[in-house]
Design an enzyme around this catalytic site. Structure first.
Site, PDB file in Angstrom:
ATOM      1  N   HIS A 107      76.371  61.110 -30.766  1.00  0.00           N
ATOM      2  CA  HIS A 107      77.512  60.235 -30.519  1.00  0.00           C
ATOM      3  C   HIS A 107      77.091  59.007 -29.714  1.00  0.00           C
ATOM      4  O   HIS A 107      77.592  57.908 -29.942  1.00  0.00           O
ATOM      5  CB  HIS A 107      78.556  61.052 -29.755  1.00  0.00           C
ATOM      6  N   SER A 163      83.390  55.099 -29.209  1.00  0.00           N
ATOM      7  CA  SER A 163      84.198  56.309 -29.227  1.00  0.00           C
ATOM      8  C   SER A 163      85.691  55.992 -29.107  1.00  0.00           C
ATOM      9  O   SER A 163      86.221  55.265 -29.934  1.00  0.00           O
ATOM     10  CB  SER A 163      83.730  57.243 -28.107  1.00  0.00           C
ATOM     11  N   LEU A 164      86.371  56.481 -28.080  1.00  0.00           N
ATOM     12  CA  LEU A 164      87.784  56.137 -27.900  1.00  0.00           C
ATOM     13  C   LEU A 164      87.945  54.641 -27.693  1.00  0.00           C
ATOM     14  O   LEU A 164      88.969  54.062 -28.049  1.00  0.00           O
ATOM     15  CB  LEU A 164      88.370  56.881 -26.688  1.00  0.00           C
ATOM     16  N   ASP A 190      92.509  45.103 -38.182  1.00  0.00           N
ATOM     17  CA  ASP A 190      92.659  44.793 -36.761  1.00  0.00           C
ATOM     18  C   ASP A 190      91.933  43.522 -36.323  1.00  0.00           C
ATOM     19  O   ASP A 190      92.171  43.029 -35.219  1.00  0.00           O
ATOM     20  CB  ASP A 190      92.163  45.977 -35.910  1.00  0.00           C
ATOM     21  N   PHE A 219      85.686  58.265 -23.900  1.00  0.00           N
ATOM     22  CA  PHE A 219      86.132  59.449 -23.154  1.00  0.00           C
ATOM     23  C   PHE A 219      85.141  59.811 -22.040  1.00  0.00           C
ATOM     24  O   PHE A 219      83.927  59.719 -22.249  1.00  0.00           O
ATOM     25  CB  PHE A 219      86.246  60.605 -24.157  1.00  0.00           C
ATOM     26  N   ARG A 254      94.711  53.984 -35.478  1.00  0.00           N
ATOM     27  CA  ARG A 254      93.257  53.960 -35.300  1.00  0.00           C
ATOM     28  C   ARG A 254      92.697  52.560 -35.554  1.00  0.00           C
ATOM     29  O   ARG A 254      93.433  51.656 -35.937  1.00  0.00           O
ATOM     30  CB  ARG A 254      92.608  54.944 -36.275  1.00  0.00           C
ATOM     31  N   ASP A 301      90.954  49.849 -37.681  1.00  0.00           N
ATOM     32  CA  ASP A 301      91.022  49.595 -39.116  1.00  0.00           C
ATOM     33  C   ASP A 301      90.587  48.172 -39.385  1.00  0.00           C
ATOM     34  O   ASP A 301      90.601  47.329 -38.483  1.00  0.00           O
ATOM     35  CB  ASP A 301      92.457  49.810 -39.603  1.00  0.00           C
ATOM     36  N   ASP A 331      80.670  54.428 -33.356  1.00  0.00           N
ATOM     37  CA  ASP A 331      81.074  55.802 -33.586  1.00  0.00           C
ATOM     38  C   ASP A 331      82.503  56.069 -33.086  1.00  0.00           C
ATOM     39  O   ASP A 331      82.703  56.850 -32.143  1.00  0.00           O
ATOM     40  CB  ASP A 331      80.082  56.776 -32.935  1.00  0.00           C
TER      41      ASP A 331
END
Lengths: 469, 117
Positions: free
Chosen positions: A281, A171-172, A213, A96, A208, A210, A194
């Site tokens: 983060h 993050s994202l 994946d 982000f 999300r 996992d 993170d």
């Protein structure tokens, strides 16, 4: 009145079940679980690929300092670039607000290129990340699809297997990697640095990151306190094959500095401001980046909780060894047993050069006087020596044994001697003397044990050397 | 002349710290003026938990840093209260070639050594 209700119902139904379709990437709907659930209450559709403008910036050993932009849409850019199918490919995806030209991504590439010959690709999706969080959290679906599309082109046109691909996402970006892995099964490895918590924690696995994946998924948690009220940005639950919680995973050392000290950072005001906003983060990618240079400096100890780890209940490493957090986590891949505890704990330093090496130190005191004060021990070995680490503080009683787990800033190698020092907190006119009869040291990584003896007793603030016995 | 410059810069910082102190002094344990952690900005070594307020060069910002371990570079205690190289941990001696010029310019560097060896 009835008109308003009808209008309201019409708007509500219009908001639900919408779908957008884009060339190359397919369709995206805002049906549950993508929107309209407790975790994702606001309905949003991802933007079109052109608005997000995902870029792939390639770094190799031939071009360490400048990027070559490659694109799966215009395949000639791949042929013309330094991309080599004989090498592994590692993607780095930002999160982000961030962007793909931010220093940490290219620095991480440079570090990798210094230890291995890879295709390092920084994925830039800044136009899609600099918007409302709820929008950015949906735009990741398009970015993930773009990476999957890129991998498909590599496979079809170059015969390049996705098993050679490693996606590192912060993050994202971690969920971008998850989405890419869901669309293109068989990716070798995904590292989540993170992974973002809001809009992803407790959602179904397709939304999300996992462990399904990729063949191997490792995750570093550095900001896993709840978003409300603690403002933690990282996911709390374990989502990979290996989940590392350095320093407990919630509060990172070096992140609780006062505001001025945090912003006026050694690496400049920009780095400082980033840390001021999201220090915990951002630590996840700093640890990862350091782990490239220190293959044994981030050993994760399997443990039920951080408290137990701190108490030494999970020391030393099991016989098959501890996994390395970060770059070399995949060396542990074959040792993972199904449905086993996947949480790993370790401590890191508070500033740059984050690695630490954990030792268990037991000190048996000798002497006659019982005093108040503290005991320090420094380790000396084949690779250097540590600073003094406090073993105990309070009443010091001769013949008592004090045990401490210390995180040394140096891997001393084979321990050859130790030095002991004690100090009275207040001046004591009787000039008491204390010594250490035995000191035992156990290294956490290789479980090696050492024993040292001393016969002397010394006054406070005098270093006492103990040799092997 | 050099040392005075070193004192002018931190003076502005002290002012800033003092102005911000009431707003930021939330926790007791780790202070804003005293008892500072490694990496926090300081003016004098007494402010630091570690007892060393360190900077890399004369115009560099001063931050708390850990004391030097054995065989690391150090400087003996100075009247300035800030260091280019931190003093040694307790029990060790900074084995430095002490000179008057070095004492004035704060550059009496040496290595930490165990006096009993």
């Amino acid at each position: 009145m009835l008109g308003i209700w009808i209008l309201g119902l019409f708007l509500l139904s219009a908001a639900e079940g919408k779908e957008v379709c884009y060339d190359r990437l397919g369709c995206f709907s805002d049906d549950a679980p993508w929107s309209g659930t407790v975790e994702r209450p606001i309905y949003k559709l991802p933007w079109k690929p052109e608005s997000i403008g995902t870029q792939f910036l390639l770094y190799t050993r031939q071009n360490e300092n400048y990027a070559q932009e490659v694109s799966a849409v215009d395949k000639s850019t791949i042929t013309a670039s330094n991309f080599n199918t004989n090498r592994k490919t590692r993607f780095i995806v930002h999160g982000f607000i961030d962007h793909g030209e931010e220093n940490w991504l290219s620095d991480m590439c440079k570090r990798m290129l210094s230890v291995e010959d890879v295709n390092c690709i920084c994925v830039n999706w800044k136009k899609g990340s600099r918007c409302q969080y709820t929008q950015a959290a949906n735009n990741i679906r398009v970015v993930g699809a773009e990476i999957a599309y890129f991998l498909n082109v590599l496979m079809d046109d170059y015969g390049y297997s996705p098993a050679h691909v490693h996606i590192i996402g912060h993050s994202l970006g971690a969920h971008v990697a998850g989405e890419a892995g869901r669309r293109r099964p068989g990716i070798g490895r995904i590292t989540g640095l993170d992974p973002a918590q809001p809009y992803f924690q407790n959602t179904p696995t397709e939304v999300r990151l996992d462990k399904s994946d990729a063949e191997f998924v490792d995750v570093i948690h550095t900001d896993s306190a709840p978003t409300i009220p603690n403002l933690g940005f990282g996911i709390r639950t374990p989502v990979g094959h290996l989940d590392f919680y350095p320093n407990g995973g919630e509060e990172m050392p070096g992140c609780d500095k006062n505001a001025i000290s945090q912003i006026v950072d050694l690496d400049g005001i920009w780095e400082g401001t980033r840390d001021f906003v999201a220090c915990n983060h951002l630590r996840s990618y700093k640890y990862y980046s350091d782990s490239i240079m220190y293959p044994d400096g981030f050993l994760g100890y399997p443990c039920a909780s951080y408290n137990l780890f701190q108490e030494g209940k999970c020391f030393p490493c099991p016989e098959e060894g501890c996994p390395n957090m970060g770059h070399y986590a995949d060396r542990y891949k074959d040792k993972i047993k199904n449905n086993e505890l996947t949480k790993f704990y370790l401590n890191t330093r508070e500033t740059k050069n984050y690695p630490l090496w954990r030792y268990k130190v037991s000190v048996t005191l000798s002497g006659k006087s019982k005093v108040k004060g503290y005991v320090n021990v420094a380790l000396y070995g084949t690779n250097g020596n540590t600073k003094q680490h406090q073993i105990t503080k309070g009443t010091l009683k001769p013949d008592n044994t004090y045990i401490a787990y210390i995180d040394a800033e140096v891997n001393v190698g084979q321990v050859t001697k130790v030095k002991f020092l004690w100090n009275n907190n207040l001046p004591n006119p009787t000039l008491p003397k204390l010594g250490a009869a035995t000191v035992t040291v156990e290294a956490g990584g290789n479980r090696a044990q050492y024993r040292f003896c001393g016969s002397e007793i010394v006054r406070e603030d005098v270093l006492l050397t103990l040799n092997a016995c | 002349m050099k040392p005075t410059m070193a004192k002018v810069l931190p003076a502005c910082l002290l002012l800033a710290l003092l102005l911000l102190a009431p707003a930021l002094l939330a926790q007791e344990e780790r202070g804003l003026i005293m008892n500072l952690d490694t990496g926090e900005l300081c003016l004098q070594s007494v402010q630091c938990k570690s007892g060393c307020c360190h900077h890399d060069h004369i115009l560099g910002l001063t931050r708390c840093a850990p004391k030097a371990a054995e065989f690391q570079e150090c400087s003996p205690k100075t009247v300035y209260g800030i260091y280019y190289k931190c003093p040694c941990e307790s029990g060790l001696k900074c084995d430095a070639d002490k000179s008057i010029v070095g004492a004035i310019t704060n550059t009496n560097y040496g290595l930490c050594k165990d006096p009993r060896e």
